[in-house]
Design an enzyme around this catalytic site. Structure first.
Site, PDB file in Angstrom:
ATOM      1  N   CYS A 254       0.835  -1.198   0.000  1.00  0.00           N
ATOM      2  CA  CYS A 254       0.000   0.000   0.000  1.00  0.00           C
ATOM      3  C   CYS A 254       0.875   1.256   0.000  1.00  0.00           C
ATOM      4  O   CYS A 254       1.519   1.559  -0.993  1.00  0.00           O
ATOM      5  CB  CYS A 254      -0.964  -0.033   1.184  1.00  0.00           C
ATOM      6  N   HIS A 381      -3.537  -5.385   0.017  1.00  0.00           N
ATOM      7  CA  HIS A 381      -3.051  -5.912   1.296  1.00  0.00           C
ATOM      8  C   HIS A 381      -3.116  -7.439   1.278  1.00  0.00           C
ATOM      9  O   HIS A 381      -4.097  -8.031   1.744  1.00  0.00           O
ATOM     10  CB  HIS A 381      -3.889  -5.362   2.455  1.00  0.00           C
ATOM     11  N   GLU A 383      -1.709  -9.558   3.088  1.00  0.00           N
ATOM     12  CA  GLU A 383      -1.669 -10.197   4.407  1.00  0.00           C
ATOM     13  C   GLU A 383      -3.055 -10.587   4.898  1.00  0.00           C
ATOM     14  O   GLU A 383      -3.202 -11.506   5.712  1.00  0.00           O
ATOM     15  CB  GLU A 383      -0.996  -9.283   5.440  1.00  0.00           C
TER      16      GLU A 383
END
Length: 447
Positions: A254, A381, A383
Site C-alpha cells: 500500500c 493488502h 496479508e
C-alpha cells in the site's frame, strides 16, 4: 452460529440478540460456545470451577444455554474438575473441552481435535465433513510439529510508524510467520520506527538512531507496510533506498509501494520533486494522487475497499509466477491514494515495471524491480488473505528471497508445472529440515 461469552455477561447487549436469533435460526443451525477461565491460585494450586458455574448460571438466566463449554487454564484440567463442571453446568462430559497453555497457538486445534470436537460438531450440526478433513488435519499436525523444532531463523525489518502499538501490524506479522513456517524458518521480526532512521533523530537521540540503522543493516529482508500521513515517510524512503541499492529483499504494501515508486523516481529518474499529494498537495510532480472518487473534504466512505481484481500485464512477472502463473488475482484493498497513471510513462524502459494493473488499466497495482533479488510493491493488502497452510505469495516470496531460496523455488515450480504437485523431496536431495513446504505444495494451494 457460534456465540461466545466470557466472565461478566450481564452488561453485554448482544446476548439478547443471540437469544432471539436462536429461535429464528433453529437449533440445528445455532451453536453456543461458552468460553470460561478456570483459575488456579498459586497459594493452593487448586483449579476453581465456581467462575464457570456462575457465568453459565447467569447465561441461562438471560435465555441462552451453552452447547459446549471451553475451559481455559494454565495447566491441564484434571478429570475430576471436568466432571464437576459437567455436573453443575448440566452438560455431558464430552461437552466440556479443556484448553491449557501450550507451546504455540498452532497446538490449540490439535487439543480440540483430540477431545473429539470435530466429531461432535459433525453430529450436532449435521456438517458435511468428509474424509479429506482428516487429511488436512494430519497436515496441520505436521505443521505444528515443525513449528516447535525449527532451528534456522530469518530476520525481517518492519519499518513503520505504529511500532509502539504492534497490534496495528498483527496481520503483517502473521503473514510473515505463515511464510517463515512454510520454509522451515523461525521469524525474527524487528520493529523499526521509521522516524528513528531520520536525521532529526540522529540530532536528538544518536543512540536510538544508530540502533535503528543497526537493525536495518542486519536484516535479511525489509517490509514497509501500509499507513497514513507524512510523519515518518522520510525514514521509510531511506529504508527503501537502502533495500534497493544494497540488494536487500523488499516488500512494500500500500503506502510502502507508493513510497517505493517515489524513491525510484527521485533517485533513478531524476524527478527530485516527485511526491504524493497526501504529503504535499501542491507538489510539482504529483506521482501519487488521491483517487478520482476521493473527496478530500469528506474522508468518510472514500476509501477503495474490499476485494478487487488485479490483472498481470506481462507474463514475465515474478509475482505472477509466485501466484501460480495466473492471468489475474483478487486481493483486498484499503487505500485513498494511488500512483498517478499520467506519469507512468516516465518509467518506460526502466528497471521498475508496473506488472499488475486494475481491470481498466488505470490503477497501478504491482511493481517489480529487475536486477534485484526481490523488490516488489503491491497496492493491495495480501496479508489479509494469508493463512497458516496457505501463505500469501508476496510474503512467501520475501521470505524465500531473504533466506536465499527463491531461485530454487521458482525453478521447482517450473519443473513441477508439467508433473503435478510439488513434494518436499523435490526440493533437495536430502530430506532434513532444510526441505520446504511439507508435505506437498497442493496442501498450501500456492501452485
Amino acid at each position: 452460529m457460534l456465540g461466545g461469552t466470557i466472565g461478566d455477561i450481564e452488561g453485554m447487549p448482544f446476548v439478547e440478540a443471540f437469544r432471539q436469533f436462536q429461535f429464528k435460526a433453529k437449533r440445528e443451525n445455532f451453536y453456543n460456545i461458552h468460553v470460561s477461565l478456570v483459575p488456579q491460585p498459586s497459594a493452593t494450586g487448586e483449579q476453581k470451577t465456581k467462575p464457570t458455574q456462575n457465568s453459565v448460571r447467569a447465561l441461562r438466566g438471560l435465555g441462552l444455554s451453552p452447547d459446549l463449554i471451553i475451559c481455559r487454564s494454565s495447566t491441564p484440567i484434571e478429570m475430576a474438575v471436568k466432571e464437576k463442571i459437567s455436573m453443575f453446568c448440566h452438560v455431558n462430559p464430552e461437552q466440556v473441552i479443556c484448553i491449557h497453555d501450550v507451546s504455540s497457538t498452532y497446538r490449540v486445534p490439535v487439543l480440540l481435535e483430540e477431545q473429539g470436537i470435530i466429531k461432535y460438531f459433525k453430529e450436532r450440526l449435521d456438517l458435511p465433513i468428509c474424509g479429506y478433513s482428516s487429511y488436512l488435519f494430519s497436515n496441520w499436525k505436521c505443521m505444528a510439529d515443525r513449528y516447535e523444532r525449527l532451528q534456522k531463523s530469518c530476520s525481517i525489518a518492519l519499518v513503520g510508524k505504529y511500532t509502539k502499538l504492534r497490534d496495528c501490524y498483527a496481520s503483517v506479522f502473521k503473514a510473515l510467520e505463515h511464510s517463515a513456517l512454510a520454509i522451515n524458518h523461525k521469524l525474527n521480526l524487528m520493529y523499526i520506527d521509521s522516524i528513528d532512521l531520520e536525521p532529526i533523530t540522529k540530532a536528538e537521540d544518536p543512540v536510538k538512531f544508530h540502533e535503528a540503522w543497526q537493525k536495518l543493516c542486519i536484516a535479511d529482508g525489509i517490509i514497509v507496510p501500509g499507513g497514513f500521513g507524512v510523519r515518518g515517510t522520510l525514514g521509510k524512503l531511506q529504508a527503501i533506498s537502502w533495500a534497493r541499492t544494497k540488494k536487500i529483499p523488499f516488500l512494500g504494501v500500500c503506502l510502502g509501494m507508493q513510497l517505493a515508486v517515489i524513491e525510484f523516481a527521485r533517485n533513478c529518474l531524476d524527478l527530485k520533486d516527485a511526491n504524493s499529494t497526501e504529503f504535499e498537495p501542491n507538489t510539482p510532480v504529483p506521482l501519487v494522487i488521491d483517487m478520482p472518487e476521493h473527496n478530500p473534504g469528506n474522508l468518510g466512505g472514500t476509501m477503495r475497499l474490499g476485494l478487487r481484481r488485479t490483472v498481470f500485464v506481462t507474463e514475465n512477472s515474478l509475482l505472477r509466477t509466485l501466484y501460480g502463473d495466473v492471468p489475474f488475482i483478487e486481493e483486498r484493498h484499503r487505500h485513498r491514494f494511488e500512483v498517478n497513471p499520467s506519469l507512468v510513462s516516465h518509467f518506460d524502459q526502466k528497471d521498475l515495471s508496473f506488472v499488475g494493473q486494475d481491470i481498466d488499466g488505470k490503477r497501478m497495482e504491482i511493481i517489480e524491480l529487475t536486477n534485484h533479488p526481490y523488490f516488489v510493491g503491491v497496492q493491495f493488502h495480501p496479508e489479509f488473505s494469508s493463512r497458516p497452510m496457505k501463505p500469501s505469495p508476496p510474503y512467501l516470496g520475501l521470505l524465500l528471497a531473504a533466506t536465499g531460496h527463491l531461485d530454487a523455488y521458482l525453478q521447482q515450480i517450473c519443473r513441477s508445472s508439467t508433473r503435478g504437485p510439488l513434494r518436499k523431496n523435490d526440493w533437495n536431495s536430502d530430506t532434513s529440515d532444510d526441505s520446504f513446504l511439507e508435505p506437498t505444495m497442493a496442501d498450501l494451494e500456492i501452485s
